[in-house]
Design a protein around this motif. Structure first.
Motif: not given
Length: 386
Positions: A21-34
């Motif tokens: 499942t994939v949900a597309r949105g906009v970044a919130l807070g720090q940019r990166g991967l978690t």
């Protein structure tokens, strides 16, 4: 699953679940991967307390309330020094917050603490999906957005089952939280919330906090009147050292109180089973029935594991509280020692004060077992304050 967001930035971000499942949105807070186990919380307020609750360590937290961030962030609302969630997921992040007590915006708070998040996704559709399929791992990324790569990262992320995480959030060393005229309470810290410690302080206790791996002999040298085993993250079943410590604590004859993870550790020490739940309980609106009084409490909950009712022998423990949504065990009174435990969080205030009496119950248990005189503050109703 997308939703128009009022986020102050338009950097793209994606949430990818391990089932594809994939949900597309906009970044919130720090940019990166978690990444981490994706779970959801149904609370309408308290997002900062949720983000800083050590029991959520290593998890991706998704809020079902659409507007998150509308009252900013404040130092007074911290349950730990830093956020404990691995990532944060919301539907709509307001451009402005309205709160004269706020120190900063939620966006600024997340950036300052390096917390990666995503806004603009249909969180309620995702919640329905997780409720149907069960909790699963996921990743949030606002950097590399190639979906096949993110899917593999989500599938490779370590499972919450079998992970001992309490050591990651426990205090590095012992410290005295407060001193008072009341009982001396030793707190084993597996990720203790600040409001639990404040609840003891309001009742006049002297509170000594120790790391979760502290030898019981060191704690007993302090001469406590009662022992408390705290909440915390991860799977309690592989925590053999902590379970052994609880067993040793039971043998001392000291009164014992456990909340959340502490409740599960006390159960395991007495031979009661614990299992991983389908989705867990996370929210501030869970009805719990006190089987002794018939009273229903509106409670705050945060757990992905629960005590197995089929494994409770009548000579070992008595069920005192049950969840009215699914009949899961919420409270135990132990038969072979002076002990009580709760799966939910009585220090929280969703009712707002429905469950605070449990701390008074423990104070009365300590007074009875240790022949100590309680100050007035230890038995009078206490309203939550910072």
């Amino acid at each position: 699953m997308t939703h128009a967001s009022s986020s102050p930035t338009r950097d793209p971000a994606k949430l990818v679940l391990s089932d594809g499942t994939v949900a597309r949105g906009v970044a919130l807070g720090q940019r990166g991967l978690t990444g981490g186990e994706l779970c959801f919380n149904t609370s309408m307020t308290g997002y900062q307390e949720i983000m800083t609750d050590p029991s959520y360590y290593g998890q991706l937290m998704m809020m079902t309330q659409p507007h998150i961030g509308n009252y900013g962030a404040s130092a007074e609302d911290m349950e730990a020094d830093t956020p404990m969630v691995a990532g944060f997921i919301v539907r709509d992040y307001p451009r402005r917050h309205a709160n004269t007590q706020a120190d900063e915006t939620l966006e600024a708070f997340m950036r300052r603490h390096g917390l990666v998040g995503i806004a603009g996704v249909d969180t309620r559709a995702l919640v329905r999906h997780v409720r149907d399929k069960g909790v699963m791992n996921a990743v949030i990324s606002s950097e590399a957005l190639e979906e096949e790569t993110l899917l593999q990262k989500a599938r490779d992320w370590p499972s919450m089952a079998g992970r001992k995480l309490a050591s990651e959030v426990s205090t590095d060393g012992p410290y005295t939280f407060c001193e008072g005229p009341g009982p001396r309470i030793a707190v084993y810290d597996f990720g203790v919330k600040q409001n639990i410690l404040r609840s003891f302080r309001r009742r006049g206790c002297t509170v000594r906090v120790v790391p979760g791996d502290t030898d019981l002999s060191e704690v007993r040298a302090w001469d406590p009147d009662g022992l408390f085993f705290s909440n915390g993250p991860g799977d309690p079943r592989p925590m053999s050292d902590a379970i052994e410590t609880v067993g040793e604590a039971i043998d001392t004859g000291l009164p014992i109180f456990g909340i959340c993870l502490g409740h599960q550790l006390m159960s395991l020490a007495e031979g009661i089973g614990v299992y991983k739940m389908h989705v867990g309980h996370r929210g501030a609106n869970h009805p719990v029935k006190n089987l002794d009084t018939g009273q229903v409490e509106v409670t705050t909950q945060n757990h992905g594991f629960a005590v197995d009712p089929e494994s409770i022998a009548p000579e070992t423990a008595r069920v005192t509280h049950v969840n009215l949504n699914d009949d899961t065990i919420e409270g135990l009174e132990f038969k072979t020692f002076a002990g009580m435990s709760l799966q939910y969080h009585p220090e929280a205030s969703p009712g707002p004060h429905d469950s605070h009496y449990h701390f008074n119950r423990f104070m009365e248990l300590v007074a009875e077992e240790r022949d100590v005189t309680l100050p007035a503050a230890a038995t009078e109703p206490a309203v939550a304050t910072a």
